[in-house]
Design a protein around this motif. Structure first.
Motif, mmCIF file in Angstrom:
data_model
loop_
_atom_site.group_PDB
_atom_site.id
_atom_site.type_symbol
_atom_site.label_atom_id
_atom_site.label_comp_id
_atom_site.label_asym_id
_atom_site.label_seq_id
_atom_site.Cartn_x
_atom_site.Cartn_y
_atom_site.Cartn_z
ATOM 1 N N VAL A 125 0.870 -1.179 0.000
ATOM 2 C CA VAL A 125 0.000 0.000 0.000
ATOM 3 C C VAL A 125 0.911 1.234 0.000
ATOM 4 C CG1 VAL A 125 -1.838 1.226 1.209
ATOM 5 C CG2 VAL A 125 -1.733 -1.275 1.299
ATOM 6 N N PRO A 126 0.651 2.229 -0.851
ATOM 7 C CA PRO A 126 1.586 3.356 -0.991
ATOM 8 C C PRO A 126 1.504 4.380 0.146
ATOM 9 C CG PRO A 126 -0.228 3.654 -2.504
ATOM 10 C CD PRO A 126 -0.437 2.305 -1.865
ATOM 11 N N TYR A 127 1.876 3.947 1.366
ATOM 12 C CA TYR A 127 2.032 4.865 2.481
ATOM 13 C C TYR A 127 3.437 5.449 2.408
ATOM 14 C CZ TYR A 127 -2.170 2.776 4.579
ATOM 15 O OH TYR A 127 -3.445 2.340 4.829
ATOM 16 N N LEU A 128 3.548 6.765 2.463
ATOM 17 C CA LEU A 128 4.837 7.425 2.283
ATOM 18 C C LEU A 128 5.544 7.651 3.611
ATOM 19 C CD1 LEU A 128 3.837 10.124 -0.367
ATOM 20 C CD2 LEU A 128 4.979 7.925 -0.756
ATOM 21 N N ALA A 129 6.860 7.480 3.574
ATOM 22 C CA ALA A 129 7.689 7.782 4.741
ATOM 23 C C ALA A 129 7.867 9.292 4.860
ATOM 24 C CB ALA A 129 9.048 7.106 4.597
ATOM 25 N N GLN A 130 8.250 9.747 6.050
ATOM 26 C CA GLN A 130 8.536 11.160 6.240
ATOM 27 C C GLN A 130 9.714 11.545 5.347
ATOM 28 O OE1 GLN A 130 6.960 13.541 7.962
ATOM 29 N NE2 GLN A 130 8.471 15.064 7.296
ATOM 30 N N PRO A 131 9.520 12.498 4.415
ATOM 31 C CA PRO A 131 10.618 12.851 3.510
ATOM 32 C C PRO A 131 11.722 13.619 4.223
ATOM 33 C CG PRO A 131 8.713 14.257 3.115
ATOM 34 C CD PRO A 131 8.276 13.223 4.109
ATOM 35 N N ASN A 152 -1.416 12.884 -10.848
ATOM 36 C CA ASN A 152 -1.844 13.634 -12.036
ATOM 37 C C ASN A 152 -3.224 13.191 -12.519
ATOM 38 O OD1 ASN A 152 0.536 15.164 -12.105
ATOM 39 N ND2 ASN A 152 1.599 13.573 -13.261
ATOM 40 N N GLY A 153 -4.132 12.999 -11.560
ATOM 41 C CA GLY A 153 -5.507 12.639 -11.885
ATOM 42 C C GLY A 153 -5.730 11.172 -12.162
ATOM 43 N N MET A 154 -4.680 10.357 -12.168
ATOM 44 C CA MET A 154 -4.813 8.912 -12.420
ATOM 45 C C MET A 154 -4.817 8.175 -11.084
ATOM 46 S SD MET A 154 -2.281 6.317 -14.513
ATOM 47 C CE MET A 154 -2.489 7.237 -16.038
ATOM 48 N N ASP A 155 -5.896 7.450 -10.813
ATOM 49 C CA ASP A 155 -5.992 6.707 -9.555
ATOM 50 C C ASP A 155 -4.917 5.626 -9.494
ATOM 51 O OD1 ASP A 155 -8.189 8.210 -8.895
ATOM 52 O OD2 ASP A 155 -9.660 6.698 -9.462
ATOM 53 N N VAL A 156 -4.334 5.458 -8.317
ATOM 54 C CA VAL A 156 -3.359 4.383 -8.100
ATOM 55 C C VAL A 156 -3.767 3.615 -6.854
ATOM 56 C CG1 VAL A 156 -1.468 5.601 -9.230
ATOM 57 C CG2 VAL A 156 -1.790 5.873 -6.780
ATOM 58 N N GLN A 157 -3.564 2.315 -6.896
ATOM 59 C CA GLN A 157 -3.889 1.473 -5.747
ATOM 60 C C GLN A 157 -2.632 1.060 -4.986
ATOM 61 O OE1 GLN A 157 -6.849 -1.667 -6.379
ATOM 62 N NE2 GLN A 157 -7.205 -0.863 -8.436
ATOM 63 N N GLY A 158 -1.655 0.514 -5.707
ATOM 64 C CA GLY A 158 -0.463 -0.008 -5.059
ATOM 65 C C GLY A 158 0.769 0.830 -5.326
ATOM 66 N N TRP A 159 1.860 0.459 -4.661
ATOM 67 C CA TRP A 159 3.112 1.197 -4.765
ATOM 68 C C TRP A 159 3.702 1.128 -6.170
ATOM 69 C CZ3 TRP A 159 5.601 5.000 -2.927
ATOM 70 C CH2 TRP A 159 6.989 5.118 -3.014
ATOM 71 N N THR A 308 -0.075 -4.775 2.458
ATOM 72 C CA THR A 308 -0.195 -5.023 1.015
ATOM 73 C C THR A 308 -1.665 -5.112 0.609
ATOM 74 O OG1 THR A 308 -0.087 -7.422 1.329
ATOM 75 C CG2 THR A 308 1.998 -6.261 0.940
ATOM 76 N N LEU A 309 -1.871 -5.043 -0.694
ATOM 77 C CA LEU A 309 -3.200 -5.248 -1.273
ATOM 78 C C LEU A 309 -3.027 -5.911 -2.627
ATOM 79 C CD1 LEU A 309 -3.287 -2.873 -3.591
ATOM 80 C CD2 LEU A 309 -4.079 -1.450 -1.731
ATOM 81 N N THR A 310 -4.085 -6.506 -3.120
ATOM 82 C CA THR A 310 -4.066 -7.129 -4.440
ATOM 83 C C THR A 310 -4.686 -6.168 -5.442
ATOM 84 O OG1 THR A 310 -4.239 -9.357 -3.511
ATOM 85 C CG2 THR A 310 -4.833 -9.083 -5.828
ATOM 86 N N VAL A 311 -3.896 -5.788 -6.428
ATOM 87 C CA VAL A 311 -4.363 -4.875 -7.469
ATOM 88 C C VAL A 311 -4.860 -5.700 -8.639
ATOM 89 C CG1 VAL A 311 -3.720 -2.993 -9.010
ATOM 90 C CG2 VAL A 311 -2.700 -3.132 -6.730
#
Length: 443
Positions: A125-131, A152-159, A308-311
């Protein structure tokens, strides 16, 4: 080495054979006689001729393959048989025959990407770390724990989807808009400006440089050594470490660094055991490394599991997304080539067969799905390469056909021959340059 070579041969065989099948089917459609379809080059090891007069062959050098159409009418052949030579076909028919190879290359990528999206892939799952401070992500206001919902307007599910959507703006230094969701569920949009890149991209982590990385998983106790500091403190298998000292929501990497940096010091830990929070104190024992520096050890092995997730997508959506991905990848390749031509990127980014073999082996070691995905990437590259309007490539032959359609007659034979000589010389130079780059990487 042999492992890499095996998967290189598989990759090139699949990619080139599919490409050549495009030429073969288009030639058959327009009643061009195909004299030979060969898997590999050089001495023919096995051959069989079908009822259409095509010789299907396996040759000694398994580095691709080729289709050999009848170029000119044979002496003494009947008008019907003479008409089967490719030189006797209209410019449009020859244009389609030459273009069918790159088209099939892209078609193979679409088939692979569609299959992967239909069957589904497991991604973090695309959880971001502290930059890190001063990175593009930090300047954009991205916080640790933010989840990427769209790029940019495109949905994303996974990393993997997020990385793919960010690849072009990262490499071209473009602005991007990210839709994020914080740990409380609130969503917001941020605009992130990626700096322009130059030189070689070999081994460069563009995502990391921009401050975009997966949030490291929380540390969970995987193993506790007998009589170690961890066992004496009361740590057990399966304990989830939440806080260490003043570090809240600590990651596995930060916890290990924290322990190592505090030998012989008592450290408070907050853990979760069976959904119950407990406070423990652990005192790392000092061990000395080769430099005589004291390192804290507690005799505990930690593991971390990314969420994780299944895309997965439906059939028609998968085909659409696969088509978009294929042509986005092709367009990105052309942009990168343009940057090399204009000097914005180094020509050292060009890879040859040695690098491809290395990447093929690496992807195969990761898993079958990654190897198949690598084949899709290579087939797109083959399609793009063959569309470049250099005489000797499909793109160059297609340009000759277009010129003939406009002029209503073919270019003079002498002009075509000289153009082909220039084209083959350029291709030879590029091949040598790619080999030199590969050798430099190895050394």
């Amino acid at each position: 080495m042999l492992f890499n070579l095996l998967f290189f041969i598989i990759t090139i065989s699949v990619v080139v054979v599919f490409h050549e099948l495009g030429h073969y089917f288009a030639a058959r459609y327009y009643n061009v006689r195909v004299e030979r379809f060969s898997l590999g080059f050089g001495k023919v090891l096995f051959k069989r001729t079908d009822k259409h007069g095509t010789e299907w062959a396996v040759s000694a050098l398994p580095l691709g393959g080729y289709v050999k159409p009848l170029a000119e009418p044979l002496a003494g052949s009947s008008p019907r048989e003479a008409a089967r030579a490719i030189s006797q076909k209209t410019p449009w028919q020859r244009f389609v025959i030459f273009g069918a190879g790159p088209f099939f290359s892209f078609l193979l990528a679409i088939i692979i990407y569609s299959g992967m999206k239909i069957t589904g892939t497991t991604e973090p799952v695309p959880y971001l770390a502290q930059p890190a401070p001063e990175t593009a992500a930090y300047m954009a206001g991205i916080k640790g724990g933010d989840r990427v919902l769209a790029v940019n307007g495109m949905d994303v599910q996974g990393w993997a989807e997020a990385r793919l959507a960010l690849l072009e703006p990262l490499a071209t230094g473009a602005d991007s808009t990210l839709l994020l969701q914080n740990p409380n569920g609130a969503t917001r949009e941020v605009s992130i400006h990626f700096p322009k890149v130059s030189g070689t991209l070999e081994g460069v982590d563009l995502m990391g440089q921009a401050g975009l990385a997966l949030m490291a998983p929380k540390p969970r106790v995987a193993n506790v050594l007998d009589d170690g500091a961890g066992q004496q403190a009361g740590l057990r298998h399966g304990d989830l470490v939440l806080n260490a000292g003043t570090h809240e929501d600590i990651s596995i990497t930060d916890l290990i660094s924290f322990i190592q940096a505090n030998p012989d010091k008592t450290l408070p830990l907050l853990i979760s055991r069976n959904n119950t929070e407990l406070s423990l104190n652990v005192t790392p024992r000092a061990e000395f490394n080769e430099n005589g520096q004291a390192i804290g050890k507690i005799g505990v092995a930690f593991s971390g599991q990314y969420p994780t997730l299944t895309v997965r997508y439906g059939i028609f959506e998968s085909i659409y997304l696969a088509t978009v991905q294929t042509f986005d990848t092709a367009w990105f390749s052309l942009k990168m080539l343009g940057k090399m031509v204009t000097g914005q990127l180094s020509w050292k980014n060009i890879s040859g067969p040695i690098a491809i073999a290395d990447y093929a082996g690496q992807s195969a070691q990761v898993g079958l799905d990654k190897f198949i995905e690598f084949i899709a990437l290579i087939t797109v590259s083959i399609g793009v390469l063959n569309l470049i309007p250099i005489p000797g490539l499909d793109g160059g032959q297609m340009v000759f056909c277009l010129i003939e359609m406009v002029r209503k007659k073919a270019l003079p034979e002498q002009v075509q021959e000289k153009s082909l000589m220039v084209g083959y010389s350029l291709l030879l130079f590029l091949m040598i340059f790619a080999f030199v780059n590969d050798i430099a990487r190895v050394l």
